[in-house]
Design an enzyme around this catalytic site. Structure first.
Site, PDB file in Angstrom:
ATOM      1  N   ASP A 100     -16.106 -13.005  -2.858  1.00 37.57           N
ATOM      2  CA  ASP A 100     -15.398 -12.871  -4.136  1.00 37.57           C
ATOM      3  C   ASP A 100     -16.239 -12.024  -5.091  1.00 37.57           C
ATOM      4  OD1 ASP A 100     -13.459 -13.437  -6.153  1.00 37.57           O
ATOM      5  OD2 ASP A 100     -14.848 -14.909  -6.995  1.00 37.57           O
ATOM      6  N   ASP A 108     -15.732  -7.640  -6.235  1.00 37.61           N
ATOM      7  CA  ASP A 108     -15.547  -7.133  -7.606  1.00 37.61           C
ATOM      8  C   ASP A 108     -16.639  -6.106  -7.921  1.00 37.61           C
ATOM      9  OD1 ASP A 108     -13.399  -8.886  -8.096  1.00 37.61           O
ATOM     10  OD2 ASP A 108     -14.085  -9.306 -10.133  1.00 37.61           O
ATOM     11  N   LYS A 164     -27.175 -16.289   2.418  1.00 36.58           N
ATOM     12  CA  LYS A 164     -28.375 -16.713   1.681  1.00 36.58           C
ATOM     13  C   LYS A 164     -29.128 -17.672   2.610  1.00 36.58           C
ATOM     14  CE  LYS A 164     -30.914 -16.852  -2.095  1.00 36.58           C
ATOM     15  NZ  LYS A 164     -31.633 -15.689  -2.657  1.00 36.58           N
TER      16      LYS A 164
HETATM   17  C1  IPM Z   1      -9.690 -13.302  -5.957  1.00 36.15           C
HETATM   18  C2  IPM Z   1      -9.582 -14.124  -7.204  1.00 36.15           C
HETATM   19  C3  IPM Z   1      -9.375 -15.578  -6.830  1.00 36.15           C
HETATM   20  C4  IPM Z   1     -10.584 -16.033  -6.041  1.00 36.15           C
HETATM   21  C5  IPM Z   1      -9.094 -16.522  -8.009  1.00 36.15           C
HETATM   22  C6  IPM Z   1      -7.930 -16.054  -8.849  1.00 36.15           C
HETATM   23  C7  IPM Z   1      -8.887 -17.934  -7.562  1.00 36.15           C
HETATM   24  O1  IPM Z   1     -10.703 -13.954  -8.007  1.00 36.15           O
HETATM   25  O2  IPM Z   1      -8.729 -13.286  -5.170  1.00 36.15           O
HETATM   26  O3  IPM Z   1     -10.721 -12.660  -5.753  1.00 36.15           O
HETATM   27  O4  IPM Z   1     -11.598 -16.424  -6.624  1.00 36.15           O
HETATM   28  O5  IPM Z   1     -10.515 -16.006  -4.806  1.00 36.15           O
HETATM   29 MN    MN Z   2     -12.128 -12.467  -7.266  1.00 33.64          MN
END
Ligand code: IPM
Ligand code: MN
Length: 372
Positions: A245, A249, A189
């Site tokens: 992170d 996802d 960013k």
């Molecule tokens: C991941 C998880 C972790 C993170 C959490 C559980 C602390 O979401 O490994 O992606 O945020 O890194």
């Molecule tokens: Mn995560």
């Protein structure tokens, strides 16, 4: 090869999926004549219950005296719903990453041909996607100074990065790109954040050493859109801790289930392998958790020790299970009787008998086969 593997099953579905990964590693050891020695330790909410510490010293010691770590998941709703809890399961994982210097988290994202229709995204958009996300794991806002004012009304988390922290993961990302499609996309960013501007500067310098790799830049908001609009444009994505992170996802949607996404966390000395899905407490003990992310994390462990033939065998077995729909309900909701254990059993059996053409797949689905 002899390998000592620390197993940290953790919370929620962690223990049940990790069990399948161990089963698969044992099958590989048998098939290829390796010796894998597993030792268990507690981490996360289960460790808090027993010792009031999410990462007991005993666990950390074991991890520091082992060749690799297989991690399950951590997290428990009783902490998620209580923001004032001082001791939290996540602290165990974060401390482990920091203490072991696991600065690079590698998350492969792939669209399996057999699963294209499982993704809510259109087939023509995702087909052929093959991305490797390099997420920085021990710096940034996760580990910066935290502050809450005395009256509890103002809080801050500092996002800090040093040149060295950026350089070391950037080198890994460029090397990975050289073995892939020679492209690195830095997600940042830099239009707003000073730390992101440092990332751009340092990554550009590192790129000078890798003239055969194309480097481009995307702001994270645009990257979030591009990942689902045109994921095939990406090869290696390099990014800081929190952006990584979030976008990993998001990227899991491409594969059809977050239950497929494996990861490796590596540093100078240690390496840990874990599914990215988390503890999924609603599924705990129901036999519906997808063990494939954990099994593919075990494959990444094998690759890490240059046991590539072995890793490929695991991947072939996973491909086969996906092709035959021997999967948990997250992928095939209509087929109810294939449990976490059955998927693991099938993959184990395939490794021990890859040429077994006598499998009666109709029976497998009816749960009548002798192999599951
Ligand atoms: C991941 C998880 C972790 C993170 C959490 C559980 C602390 O979401 O490994 O992606 O945020 O890194
Ligand atoms: Mn995560």
């Amino acid at each position: 090869m002899k390998l000592n593997i620390a197993v940290l099953p953790g919370d929620g579905i962690g223990p049940e999926v990790t069990k399948q990964a161990i089963k698969v590693l044992k099958a590989i050891a048998l098939e290829f004549d390796h010796q894998f020695i597993f030792k268990n330790a507690d981490v996360g909410a289960i460790a808090i219950d027993k010792t009031n510490n999410p990462l007991p010293d005993k666990t950390l010691d074991l991890c520091k005296n082992t060749d690799a770590i297989l991690f399950g998941a951590i997290g428990d709703p009783k902490y998620d719903n209580n923001p004032s809890a001082k001791v939290r399961p996540e602290q165990g994982l974060l401390k482990l990453r920091k203490e072991l210097g696991l600065f690079a988290n590698i998350r492969p994202v792939k669209a399996y041909d057999t699963l294209l229709d499982k993704s809510p995204l259109k087939r023509k958009i995702i087909q052929g996607t093959d991305i490797s996300i390099y997420r920085e794991l021990t710096g940034g806002i996760y580990f910066g100074e935290k502050h809450i004012s005395d009256d509890g009304n103002t809080a801050s988390d500092l996002c800090e990065y040093s040149k060295t922290e950026i350089e070391r993961i950037a080198h890994l990302a460029f090397k990975a790109a050289q073995a892939r499609k020679n492209k690195v996309t830095l997600v940042d960013k830099a239009n707003v954040l000073e730390s992101s501007r440092l990332w751009r500067k340092v990554v550009k310098e590192v790129a000078e050493n890798y003239k055969d790799v194309a480097l481009d830049f995307l702001f994270v908001d645009n990257a979030a859109m591009q990942i689902i609009l045109n994921p095939k444009q990406f090869d290696v994505i390099l990014t800081e801790n929190m952006f990584g992170d979030i976008i990993s996802d998001e990227a899991s949607v491409i594969g059809g289930s977050i239950g497929l996404l494996a990861s490796a966390s590596v540093g100078e000395k240690y390496a840990m392998f874990e599914p990215i899905h988390g503890s999924y407490p609603q599924a705990k003990g129901k036999g519906i958790a997808n063990p494939i992310a954990s099994i593919l994390s075990a494959a990444m462990l094998l690759d890490h020790f240059e046991l590539h033939k072995e890793a490929q065998m695991v991947r072939d077995a996973v491909d086969k299970s996906l092709k035959l729909k021997i999967t948990t309900p997250d992928l095939n909701p209509d087929i109810a009787n294939i449990t976490t254990t059955k998927v693991g059993d099938f993959i184990e059996d395939y490794i021990n008998n890859p040429d077994d053409t006598n499998l009666n797949f109709t029976n497998i689905h009816l749960g009548q086969s002798t192999i599951i």
